[in-house]
Scaffold this motif. Structure first.
Motif, PDB file in Angstrom:
ATOM      1  N   GLU A 193       0.862  -1.184   0.000  1.00  0.00           N
ATOM      2  CA  GLU A 193       0.000   0.000   0.000  1.00  0.00           C
ATOM      3  C   GLU A 193       0.893   1.228   0.000  1.00  0.00           C
ATOM      4  O   GLU A 193       1.694   1.435   0.932  1.00  0.00           O
ATOM      5  N   CYS A 194       0.811   2.041  -1.057  1.00  0.00           N
ATOM      6  CA  CYS A 194       1.598   3.265  -1.149  1.00  0.00           C
ATOM      7  C   CYS A 194       0.875   4.400  -0.443  1.00  0.00           C
ATOM      8  O   CYS A 194      -0.350   4.542  -0.564  1.00  0.00           O
ATOM      9  N   HIS A 195       1.646   5.217   0.266  1.00  0.00           N
ATOM     10  CA  HIS A 195       1.051   6.318   1.023  1.00  0.00           C
ATOM     11  C   HIS A 195       2.100   7.407   1.187  1.00  0.00           C
ATOM     12  O   HIS A 195       2.985   7.306   2.041  1.00  0.00           O
ATOM     13  N   GLY A 196       2.026   8.457   0.352  1.00  0.00           N
ATOM     14  CA  GLY A 196       3.045   9.501   0.409  1.00  0.00           C
ATOM     15  C   GLY A 196       4.415   8.932   0.109  1.00  0.00           C
ATOM     16  O   GLY A 196       4.609   8.242  -0.898  1.00  0.00           O
ATOM     17  N   ASP A 197       5.382   9.206   0.973  1.00  0.00           N
ATOM     18  CA  ASP A 197       6.736   8.671   0.797  1.00  0.00           C
ATOM     19  C   ASP A 197       6.910   7.310   1.458  1.00  0.00           C
ATOM     20  O   ASP A 197       8.042   6.810   1.558  1.00  0.00           O
ATOM     21  N   TYR A 198       5.826   6.699   1.893  1.00  0.00           N
ATOM     22  CA  TYR A 198       5.881   5.384   2.540  1.00  0.00           C
ATOM     23  C   TYR A 198       5.340   4.308   1.605  1.00  0.00           C
ATOM     24  O   TYR A 198       4.482   4.564   0.759  1.00  0.00           O
ATOM     25  N   ILE A 199       5.838   3.100   1.802  1.00  0.00           N
ATOM     26  CA  ILE A 199       5.182   1.900   1.292  1.00  0.00           C
ATOM     27  C   ILE A 199       4.984   0.975   2.484  1.00  0.00           C
ATOM     28  O   ILE A 199       5.939   0.659   3.200  1.00  0.00           O
ATOM     29  N   LEU A 209       3.281  -5.726   9.870  1.00  0.00           N
ATOM     30  CA  LEU A 209       3.062  -4.758   8.805  1.00  0.00           C
ATOM     31  C   LEU A 209       4.289  -3.866   8.807  1.00  0.00           C
ATOM     32  O   LEU A 209       4.548  -3.161   9.791  1.00  0.00           O
ATOM     33  N   ILE A 210       5.086  -3.924   7.754  1.00  0.00           N
ATOM     34  CA  ILE A 210       6.337  -3.176   7.764  1.00  0.00           C
ATOM     35  C   ILE A 210       6.167  -1.855   7.020  1.00  0.00           C
ATOM     36  O   ILE A 210       5.434  -1.764   6.045  1.00  0.00           O
ATOM     37  N   VAL A 211       6.846  -0.831   7.523  1.00  0.00           N
ATOM     38  CA  VAL A 211       6.752   0.524   6.987  1.00  0.00           C
ATOM     39  C   VAL A 211       8.087   0.866   6.333  1.00  0.00           C
ATOM     40  O   VAL A 211       9.123   0.909   6.992  1.00  0.00           O
ATOM     41  N   ILE A 212       8.041   1.123   5.029  1.00  0.00           N
ATOM     42  CA  ILE A 212       9.246   1.324   4.223  1.00  0.00           C
ATOM     43  C   ILE A 212       9.314   2.769   3.743  1.00  0.00           C
ATOM     44  O   ILE A 212       8.302   3.333   3.314  1.00  0.00           O
ATOM     45  N   ASP A 213      10.488   3.368   3.833  1.00  0.00           N
ATOM     46  CA  ASP A 213      10.737   4.656   3.192  1.00  0.00           C
ATOM     47  C   ASP A 213      10.890   4.385   1.699  1.00  0.00           C
ATOM     48  O   ASP A 213      11.863   3.752   1.274  1.00  0.00           O
ATOM     49  N   ALA A 214       9.930   4.832   0.911  1.00  0.00           N
ATOM     50  CA  ALA A 214       9.922   4.513  -0.521  1.00  0.00           C
ATOM     51  C   ALA A 214      11.073   5.162  -1.278  1.00  0.00           C
ATOM     52  O   ALA A 214      11.358   4.782  -2.412  1.00  0.00           O
ATOM     53  N   ARG A 215      11.742   6.142  -0.681  1.00  0.00           N
ATOM     54  CA  ARG A 215      12.860   6.809  -1.349  1.00  0.00           C
ATOM     55  C   ARG A 215      14.154   6.045  -1.191  1.00  0.00           C
ATOM     56  O   ARG A 215      14.991   6.016  -2.095  1.00  0.00           O
ATOM     57  N   SER A 216      14.350   5.413  -0.040  1.00  0.00           N
ATOM     58  CA  SER A 216      15.618   4.748   0.253  1.00  0.00           C
ATOM     59  C   SER A 216      15.502   3.231   0.351  1.00  0.00           C
ATOM     60  O   SER A 216      16.508   2.525   0.254  1.00  0.00           O
ATOM     61  N   GLY A 217      14.294   2.717   0.594  1.00  0.00           N
ATOM     62  CA  GLY A 217      14.100   1.290   0.794  1.00  0.00           C
ATOM     63  C   GLY A 217      14.289   0.852   2.233  1.00  0.00           C
ATOM     64  O   GLY A 217      14.135  -0.329   2.556  1.00  0.00           O
ATOM     65  N   GLU A 218      14.595   1.778   3.129  1.00  0.00           N
ATOM     66  CA  GLU A 218      14.829   1.437   4.532  1.00  0.00           C
ATOM     67  C   GLU A 218      13.510   1.141   5.252  1.00  0.00           C
ATOM     68  O   GLU A 218      12.538   1.882   5.111  1.00  0.00           O
ATOM     69  N   VAL A 219      13.503   0.066   6.016  1.00  0.00           N
ATOM     70  CA  VAL A 219      12.363  -0.233   6.890  1.00  0.00           C
ATOM     71  C   VAL A 219      12.499   0.641   8.130  1.00  0.00           C
ATOM     72  O   VAL A 219      13.434   0.481   8.913  1.00  0.00           O
ATOM     73  N   VAL A 220      11.587   1.582   8.292  1.00  0.00           N
ATOM     74  CA  VAL A 220      11.703   2.558   9.377  1.00  0.00           C
ATOM     75  C   VAL A 220      10.935   2.142  10.621  1.00  0.00           C
ATOM     76  O   VAL A 220      11.199   2.642  11.712  1.00  0.00           O
ATOM     77  N   SER A 221       9.973   1.237  10.484  1.00  0.00           N
ATOM     78  CA  SER A 221       9.231   0.752  11.640  1.00  0.00           C
ATOM     79  C   SER A 221       8.354  -0.412  11.198  1.00  0.00           C
ATOM     80  O   SER A 221       8.310  -0.774  10.016  1.00  0.00           O
ATOM     81  N   GLN A 222       7.663  -0.992  12.163  1.00  0.00           N
ATOM     82  CA  GLN A 222       6.752  -2.086  11.871  1.00  0.00           C
ATOM     83  C   GLN A 222       5.631  -2.098  12.911  1.00  0.00           C
ATOM     84  O   GLN A 222       5.747  -1.501  13.981  1.00  0.00           O
ATOM     85  N   LEU A 223       4.540  -2.754  12.555  1.00  0.00           N
ATOM     86  CA  LEU A 223       3.457  -2.988  13.501  1.00  0.00           C
ATOM     87  C   LEU A 223       3.356  -4.488  13.706  1.00  0.00           C
ATOM     88  O   LEU A 223       3.325  -5.260  12.731  1.00  0.00           O
ATOM     89  N   ASP A 224       3.315  -4.913  14.947  1.00  0.00           N
ATOM     90  CA  ASP A 224       3.153  -6.323  15.270  1.00  0.00           C
ATOM     91  C   ASP A 224       1.656  -6.606  15.400  1.00  0.00           C
ATOM     92  O   ASP A 224       1.016  -6.214  16.380  1.00  0.00           O
ATOM     93  N   LEU A 225       1.078  -7.278  14.404  1.00  0.00           N
ATOM     94  CA  LEU A 225      -0.357  -7.547  14.384  1.00  0.00           C
ATOM     95  C   LEU A 225      -0.682  -8.972  14.823  1.00  0.00           C
ATOM     96  O   LEU A 225      -1.753  -9.502  14.504  1.00  0.00           O
ATOM     97  N   SER A 226       0.220  -9.575  15.579  1.00  0.00           N
ATOM     98  CA  SER A 226       0.015 -10.954  16.044  1.00  0.00           C
ATOM     99  C   SER A 226      -1.308 -11.123  16.786  1.00  0.00           C
ATOM    100  O   SER A 226      -1.964 -12.170  16.665  1.00  0.00           O
ATOM    101  N   ALA A 227      -1.696 -10.102  17.546  1.00  0.00           N
ATOM    102  CA  ALA A 227      -2.909 -10.206  18.365  1.00  0.00           C
ATOM    103  C   ALA A 227      -4.175 -10.296  17.516  1.00  0.00           C
ATOM    104  O   ALA A 227      -5.225 -10.713  18.022  1.00  0.00           O
ATOM    105  N   LEU A 228      -4.097  -9.919  16.248  1.00  0.00           N
ATOM    106  CA  LEU A 228      -5.274  -9.948  15.384  1.00  0.00           C
ATOM    107  C   LEU A 228      -5.436 -11.276  14.653  1.00  0.00           C
ATOM    108  O   LEU A 228      -6.497 -11.540  14.084  1.00  0.00           O
ATOM    109  N   ILE A 229      -4.412 -12.107  14.654  1.00  0.00           N
ATOM    110  CA  ILE A 229      -4.448 -13.349  13.890  1.00  0.00           C
ATOM    111  C   ILE A 229      -5.401 -14.342  14.550  1.00  0.00           C
ATOM    112  O   ILE A 229      -5.248 -14.667  15.729  1.00  0.00           O
ATOM    113  N   PRO A 230      -6.417 -14.820  13.830  1.00  0.00           N
ATOM    114  CA  PRO A 230      -7.386 -15.752  14.418  1.00  0.00           C
ATOM    115  C   PRO A 230      -6.730 -17.087  14.778  1.00  0.00           C
ATOM    116  O   PRO A 230      -5.779 -17.520  14.126  1.00  0.00           O
ATOM    117  N   GLU A 231      -7.252 -17.720  15.798  1.00  0.00           N
ATOM    118  CA  GLU A 231      -6.755 -19.032  16.196  1.00  0.00           C
ATOM    119  C   GLU A 231      -7.563 -20.127  15.513  1.00  0.00           C
ATOM    120  O   GLU A 231      -8.736 -19.953  15.190  1.00  0.00           O
TER     121      GLU A 231
END
Length: 281
Positions: A193-199, A209-231
């Motif tokens: 999902e593209c959003h401004g200078d992020y992918i 869910l990883i957050v990428i700087d679309a200009r450099s390719g660097e992963v700048v942060s992430q979201l841990d969505l483990s709690a949402l995964i159904p059992e």
């Protein structure tokens, strides 16, 4: 040929499991769950996109691949036990693909829907109102995820590696590639999902869910969505599907075969200046 149809639940085909190495520690963003909605567990979700108040979703597997669209509410939570929006024959629209095609990620550009195929090397350009096939664009390699990056006026595409390909909107020809780097292993990049200078990207078999700087390719942060995964679901019921909702600055996330779509809210991290990002290339 694409054909408009009504949908029924299908028996899904198990796929081979590939386990990625555990990720090293990274900057993890907090998030809030602000809504959830029913989601058909027959959908092998590949791509998710909001367009003019409609939620478009691509579902994979050979012989079962399709794209569907239905009206989607803004900022509310559907009651437990309510009928899933995609199962309403009054509002559901969609198209099935030829049995030889495996649907992958999707995006929009200038009012047209673009749908990747996994191994067929075809990008399908579709009229989202009539679901008529307008054009086919050829590419080499596999197609996994795609998004339109408005600041570069290019498509960003993933192919299951740790690279993002930049492709022209006119003919889908390759312009450049972007290596995704950071404190972890970023093979198997999937839905984008593209959003401004992020992918923002899903990674197959990972709960992040990883957050990428679309200009450099660097992963700048992430979201841990483990709690949402159904059992208790199939081993292929992995996190996949990202859609930004500009109406209230939230994000929709789901997974393959999941019973719910979640609406989450978070704050993206500040990026380096354009000059600094250019040095990182």
């Amino acid at each position: 040929m694409l054909t408009i149809v009504m949908y029924r639940l299908h028996t899904l085909i198990a796929l081979v499991v590939v386990v990625l190495p555990l990720r090293a520690a990274a900057n993890t963003l907090p998030y809030d769950v602000v809504g959830h909605y029913p989601h058909s567990t027959a959908l092998f979700t590949q791509g998710l996109e909001l367009f003019h108040g409609q939620l478009f979703e691509s579902s994979g597997l050979y012989g079962h691949s399709k794209v569907i669209a239905r009206p989607f509410p803004e900022g509310s939570t559907a009651p437990e036990g309510s009928t899933a929006p995609e199962e309403s024959t009054e509002t559901l629209r969609g198209v099935t693909l030829d049995k030889s095609l495996f649907a992958e990620g999707l995006t929009f550009h200038r009012g047209r829907l673009y749908l990747l195929t996994w191994r067929a090397g075809q990008l399908l350009e579709i009229d989202p109102e009539r679901f008529a096939l307008l054009r086919r664009h050829a590419y080499k390699g596999q197609g996994w995820g795609i998004c339109y990056h408005s600041r570069r006026d290019l498509f960003a595409m993933s192919d299951g590696s740790d690279e993002i390909q930049w492709r022209r909107t006119s003919d889908f020809s390759l312009v450049d590639t972007l290596n995704v780097t950071g404190p972890g292993n970023y093979q198997h990049l999937n839905e984008l999902e593209c959003h401004g200078d992020y992918i923002l990207a899903n990674q197959w078999k990972q709960p992040y869910l990883i957050v990428i700087d679309a200009r450099s390719g660097e992963v700048v942060s992430q979201l841990d969505l483990s709690a949402l995964i159904p059992e208790g679901l199939h081993e292929e019921a992995v996190l996949n599907g990202i859609a930004y909702d500009a109406r209230d600055n939230t994000w929709l996330v789901t997974g393959k075969l999941w019973p719910k779509i979640y609406r989450i809210r978070f704050t993206l991290p500040a990026l380096e200046t354009a000059k600094s990002a250019a040095k990182a290339r």
